[in-house]
Motif scaffolding. Sequence first.
Motif, PDB file in Angstrom:
ATOM      1  N   THR A 166       6.960   2.345  25.460  1.00 59.35           N
ATOM      2  CA  THR A 166       5.463   2.130  25.910  1.00 59.35           C
ATOM      3  C   THR A 166       5.422   1.230  27.189  1.00 59.35           C
ATOM      4  O   THR A 166       4.639   1.632  28.057  1.00 59.35           O
ATOM      5  CB  THR A 166       4.495   1.751  24.864  1.00 59.35           C
ATOM      6  OG1 THR A 166       4.451   2.391  23.752  1.00 59.35           O
ATOM      7  CG2 THR A 166       2.762   1.690  25.466  1.00 59.35           C
ATOM      8  N   LEU A 167       6.333   0.262  27.338  1.00 57.36           N
ATOM      9  CA  LEU A 167       6.493  -0.217  28.456  1.00 57.36           C
ATOM     10  C   LEU A 167       6.555   0.458  29.730  1.00 57.36           C
ATOM     11  O   LEU A 167       6.227   0.352  30.965  1.00 57.36           O
ATOM     12  CB  LEU A 167       7.618  -1.261  28.675  1.00 57.36           C
ATOM     13  CG  LEU A 167       7.448  -2.347  27.674  1.00 57.36           C
ATOM     14  CD1 LEU A 167       8.484  -3.319  27.523  1.00 57.36           C
ATOM     15  CD2 LEU A 167       5.985  -3.389  28.273  1.00 57.36           C
ATOM     16  N   LEU A 168       7.144   1.885  29.637  1.00 56.09           N
ATOM     17  CA  LEU A 168       7.603   2.650  30.555  1.00 56.09           C
ATOM     18  C   LEU A 168       6.610   3.931  30.651  1.00 56.09           C
ATOM     19  O   LEU A 168       6.825   4.870  31.311  1.00 56.09           O
ATOM     20  CB  LEU A 168       9.032   3.553  30.224  1.00 56.09           C
ATOM     21  CG  LEU A 168      10.071   2.350  30.587  1.00 56.09           C
ATOM     22  CD1 LEU A 168      11.519   3.018  30.464  1.00 56.09           C
ATOM     23  CD2 LEU A 168      10.052   1.590  31.934  1.00 56.09           C
ATOM     24  N   TYR A 169       5.688   4.003  29.953  1.00 53.23           N
ATOM     25  CA  TYR A 169       4.533   4.906  29.691  1.00 53.23           C
ATOM     26  C   TYR A 169       3.890   4.906  31.096  1.00 53.23           C
ATOM     27  O   TYR A 169       3.464   6.086  31.817  1.00 53.23           O
ATOM     28  CB  TYR A 169       3.332   4.593  28.669  1.00 53.23           C
ATOM     29  CG  TYR A 169       2.601   5.519  28.766  1.00 53.23           C
ATOM     30  CD1 TYR A 169       2.505   6.794  28.554  1.00 53.23           C
ATOM     31  CD2 TYR A 169       1.091   5.245  28.925  1.00 53.23           C
ATOM     32  CE1 TYR A 169       1.270   7.627  28.439  1.00 53.23           C
ATOM     33  CE2 TYR A 169       0.198   5.834  29.070  1.00 53.23           C
ATOM     34  CZ  TYR A 169      -0.029   7.320  28.861  1.00 53.23           C
ATOM     35  OH  TYR A 169      -0.939   8.086  28.973  1.00 53.23           O
ATOM     36  N   PRO A 170       3.237   3.701  31.654  1.00 54.50           N
ATOM     37  CA  PRO A 170       2.707   3.957  33.029  1.00 54.50           C
ATOM     38  C   PRO A 170       3.585   4.400  34.164  1.00 54.50           C
ATOM     39  O   PRO A 170       2.882   5.170  35.164  1.00 54.50           O
ATOM     40  CB  PRO A 170       2.571   2.332  33.536  1.00 54.50           C
ATOM     41  CG  PRO A 170       2.688   1.646  32.237  1.00 54.50           C
ATOM     42  CD  PRO A 170       3.472   2.340  31.191  1.00 54.50           C
ATOM     43  N   VAL A 171       4.870   4.471  34.183  1.00 53.62           N
ATOM     44  CA  VAL A 171       5.705   5.041  34.829  1.00 53.62           C
ATOM     45  C   VAL A 171       6.076   6.357  34.771  1.00 53.62           C
ATOM     46  O   VAL A 171       6.051   7.354  35.610  1.00 53.62           O
ATOM     47  CB  VAL A 171       7.113   4.143  35.120  1.00 53.62           C
ATOM     48  CG1 VAL A 171       7.960   4.688  36.132  1.00 53.62           C
ATOM     49  CG2 VAL A 171       6.756   2.696  35.427  1.00 53.62           C
ATOM     50  N   GLU A 226       3.660  10.640  29.380  1.00 50.96           N
ATOM     51  CA  GLU A 226       3.820  10.868  27.969  1.00 50.96           C
ATOM     52  C   GLU A 226       5.275  11.243  27.504  1.00 50.96           C
ATOM     53  O   GLU A 226       5.684  11.079  26.235  1.00 50.96           O
ATOM     54  CB  GLU A 226       2.965  12.401  27.667  1.00 50.96           C
ATOM     55  CG  GLU A 226       2.499  12.403  26.095  1.00 50.96           C
ATOM     56  CD  GLU A 226       1.974  11.123  25.319  1.00 50.96           C
ATOM     57  OE1 GLU A 226       2.402  10.968  24.206  1.00 50.96           O
ATOM     58  OE2 GLU A 226       1.087  10.525  26.041  1.00 50.96           O
ATOM     59  N   LYS A 227       6.011  11.921  28.506  1.00 53.75           N
ATOM     60  CA  LYS A 227       7.525  12.071  28.021  1.00 53.75           C
ATOM     61  C   LYS A 227       8.341  11.292  27.506  1.00 53.75           C
ATOM     62  O   LYS A 227       9.290  11.315  26.704  1.00 53.75           O
ATOM     63  CB  LYS A 227       8.142  12.944  29.292  1.00 53.75           C
ATOM     64  CG  LYS A 227       8.457  12.125  30.594  1.00 53.75           C
ATOM     65  CD  LYS A 227       8.604  13.045  31.625  1.00 53.75           C
ATOM     66  CE  LYS A 227       9.183  11.984  32.911  1.00 53.75           C
ATOM     67  NZ  LYS A 227       9.658  12.818  34.106  1.00 53.75           N
ATOM     68  N   GLY A 262       9.803  12.070  21.898  1.00 55.98           N
ATOM     69  CA  GLY A 262      11.304  12.603  21.918  1.00 55.98           C
ATOM     70  C   GLY A 262      12.156  11.452  21.777  1.00 55.98           C
ATOM     71  O   GLY A 262      12.009  10.495  21.523  1.00 55.98           O
ATOM     72  N   ARG A 263      13.440  11.797  21.940  1.00 57.89           N
ATOM     73  CA  ARG A 263      14.631  11.085  21.669  1.00 57.89           C
ATOM     74  C   ARG A 263      14.779   9.929  22.657  1.00 57.89           C
ATOM     75  O   ARG A 263      15.300   8.754  22.523  1.00 57.89           O
ATOM     76  CB  ARG A 263      15.900  11.871  21.669  1.00 57.89           C
ATOM     77  CG  ARG A 263      15.643  12.706  20.323  1.00 57.89           C
ATOM     78  CD  ARG A 263      17.298  13.618  20.417  1.00 57.89           C
ATOM     79  NE  ARG A 263      17.013  14.410  19.068  1.00 57.89           N
ATOM     80  CZ  ARG A 263      18.042  15.454  18.750  1.00 57.89           C
ATOM     81  NH1 ARG A 263      19.470  15.289  19.598  1.00 57.89           N
ATOM     82  NH2 ARG A 263      17.948  16.068  17.878  1.00 57.89           N
ATOM     83  N   LEU A 264      14.432  10.232  24.014  1.00 55.81           N
ATOM     84  CA  LEU A 264      14.617   9.413  24.907  1.00 55.81           C
ATOM     85  C   LEU A 264      13.909   7.922  24.786  1.00 55.81           C
ATOM     86  O   LEU A 264      14.297   6.780  24.848  1.00 55.81           O
ATOM     87  CB  LEU A 264      14.235   9.500  26.398  1.00 55.81           C
ATOM     88  CG  LEU A 264      13.931   8.579  27.708  1.00 55.81           C
ATOM     89  CD1 LEU A 264      15.572   8.180  27.729  1.00 55.81           C
ATOM     90  CD2 LEU A 264      13.443   9.223  28.850  1.00 55.81           C
ATOM     91  N   GLY A 265      12.750   8.134  24.194  1.00 59.27           N
ATOM     92  CA  GLY A 265      11.794   6.908  23.694  1.00 59.27           C
ATOM     93  C   GLY A 265      12.735   6.290  22.552  1.00 59.27           C
ATOM     94  O   GLY A 265      12.699   4.985  22.523  1.00 59.27           O
ATOM     95  N   GLY A 266      13.217   7.039  21.770  1.00 61.82           N
ATOM     96  CA  GLY A 266      13.877   6.433  20.663  1.00 61.82           C
ATOM     97  C   GLY A 266      15.229   5.354  21.073  1.00 61.82           C
ATOM     98  O   GLY A 266      15.584   4.401  20.456  1.00 61.82           O
ATOM     99  N   VAL A 267      15.783   6.017  22.100  1.00 61.49           N
ATOM    100  CA  VAL A 267      16.899   5.447  22.604  1.00 61.49           C
ATOM    101  C   VAL A 267      16.567   4.103  23.340  1.00 61.49           C
ATOM    102  O   VAL A 267      17.139   3.007  23.093  1.00 61.49           O
ATOM    103  CB  VAL A 267      17.691   6.139  23.762  1.00 61.49           C
ATOM    104  CG1 VAL A 267      18.627   5.518  24.356  1.00 61.49           C
ATOM    105  CG2 VAL A 267      18.442   7.455  22.808  1.00 61.49           C
ATOM    106  N   ILE A 268      15.450   4.110  24.115  1.00 61.81           N
ATOM    107  CA  ILE A 268      14.766   2.972  24.593  1.00 61.81           C
ATOM    108  C   ILE A 268      14.690   1.902  23.777  1.00 61.81           C
ATOM    109  O   ILE A 268      14.993   0.667  23.726  1.00 61.81           O
ATOM    110  CB  ILE A 268      13.626   3.190  25.644  1.00 61.81           C
ATOM    111  CG1 ILE A 268      14.103   3.987  26.812  1.00 61.81           C
ATOM    112  CG2 ILE A 268      12.878   2.066  25.856  1.00 61.81           C
ATOM    113  CD1 ILE A 268      12.873   4.538  27.467  1.00 61.81           C
ATOM    114  N   ASP A 269      13.989   2.415  22.414  1.00 61.73           N
ATOM    115  CA  ASP A 269      13.513   1.110  21.609  1.00 61.73           C
ATOM    116  C   ASP A 269      14.713   0.804  20.951  1.00 61.73           C
ATOM    117  O   ASP A 269      14.781  -0.222  20.635  1.00 61.73           O
ATOM    118  CB  ASP A 269      12.657   1.950  20.412  1.00 61.73           C
ATOM    119  CG  ASP A 269      11.287   2.290  21.022  1.00 61.73           C
ATOM    120  OD1 ASP A 269      10.838   1.868  22.066  1.00 61.73           O
ATOM    121  OD2 ASP A 269      10.947   3.028  20.162  1.00 61.73           O
TER     122      ASP A 269
END
Length: 518
Positions: A185-190, A193-194, A198-205
């Motif tokens: 969610t830290l990258l949500y403003p940038v 929603e994408k 999806g998996r990118l968010g999972g990798v970041i977490d």
Amino acid sequence: MTVKSRPAPGARSGPLSDSDPVVLVLTIGFILLFVGASIVDSGYVSDLIGAGFAWTATYLGSFFQVLLLLTFFIAIGTALSRAGAARIGGLDRPEIGRFRWLSMIMCTLLAGGGVFFAAGEPVYHFVVTPPAFDTEAGSAAAVAPAMAQSFTHWGFLAWAVLGSLTALVLTRAHYGQGKPLQPRTLLYPVFGEKVIQGRLGGVIDAFCVIAVVAGTVGPIGFLATQMSFGLHELFGVSDGYGTQLTVLVVLAGVYMTSAMTGLHKGIQLLSRFNVILALVIAGVIFVFGPTLFLANTYTQSMGEYVTSFFAMATMTAETAPAWWMKWWTVFFFAWFIGYTPLMAVFVARISRGRTVREMVLAVAVLAPIATTIWFTLLGGSGIYHQLAGTFDLTEALNNFRFDVATLTVAQALPGGTWMAAAILLLTTIFVATTGDSMSYSIAMVGAGHDEPNPWIRVFWGGAMALMAAILLYMGAGQIGVLQQFIVLTAIPVSLIILPSLWTGPKAAMAMAREQGLV
């Protein structure tokens, strides 16, 4: 205002379903890979991570330093602006009382190493002059520079990066826009929603969880060795793996129980008890110890810290020995960066109802001041006795034997053996408070909501304790290798938190506009 605080009833059928599969697979995969590779060829793992550690310190150390500097000053500017009056989470009053809230903040980070280093680090800088100064090592003139250098590593910059701008981004996105309380969610403003789906968010977490696992297993393992050594020296208990394992089992039992009962029970109670015990110990040291020396040392050291702030914070391998930068400033700054996303998750979760100004100033100003006082009481007492010739820790600290330094200083404090035992207990509970809060935070990241399944919290706490037990069986050196690994995880994590330099103030301003304050 929409708030995604918990899943709908019946939406999740069991503990494992309450965890992101990508985060679970990648994090457990990392634990198995690290432990497995260490068992097969620990020397190769050590050399590989050591090379990466050295490369990161050489080429990215300055980036980490600038990131912390910018975070601190931008966060303070945001807190002092009109946006500072905005309340987090849409509540008129805080969800958690002030003392308990501050206790939870203090205990979560300070346990990560502050207690472990508080006695030894100032004495180390006293007997080995930091590169920012030219005072004679071991002299009276070296006292203030030694303490000031320790303040740099554990002061304003360290705390500010952990829960100020990043926490603002998360509180706005979570409580105001219904986004999950996860590092992605830290990258949500940038990215919008994408990055949430999806998996990118999972990798970041997963990157962020791995960083915290590496950073938390280290203190857990080191505590076991420190407690084993301390129990042997104080009470004659055997100093070996059996004692270390017993300490781990007790410690894990405490923080897993605390994490399972949640924020409003175990975590709050443990943190509050720990702060009260720390205040009692601090009072005894100040009143019955070298009171005038400690008072003068704090005044002089804080003055040195302020006047030499930029010189110490911007020291690079070009102007200081590369080994010193690698093992001190860069190591600590990278460690704090690695912790940042999950600390921000935790701070955002417990700060609902607080104002932006309260949260930032508590994390970036009040907590560092309390930390510097604690370092002065323990480390300053150590310097006093080192200067007086009561003991000589030069050899132990040159070999980075901070367990020896802590116990030696503790035994020289008022109360002797009893004070040493109290400090060992305090250290244990401090590490337990990190274990419970990070187990809770990791579970929140996997679940994506505020109330993760209790058994998932227990699972993560147990996984970290088990990893520490296996690595300790192989030798305490592998715990140190894992500590070095967090410097590598700081590379991707630093990129994840970088946008908060501008999205954090924007989030605060957006909350202020919604509440009619600007």
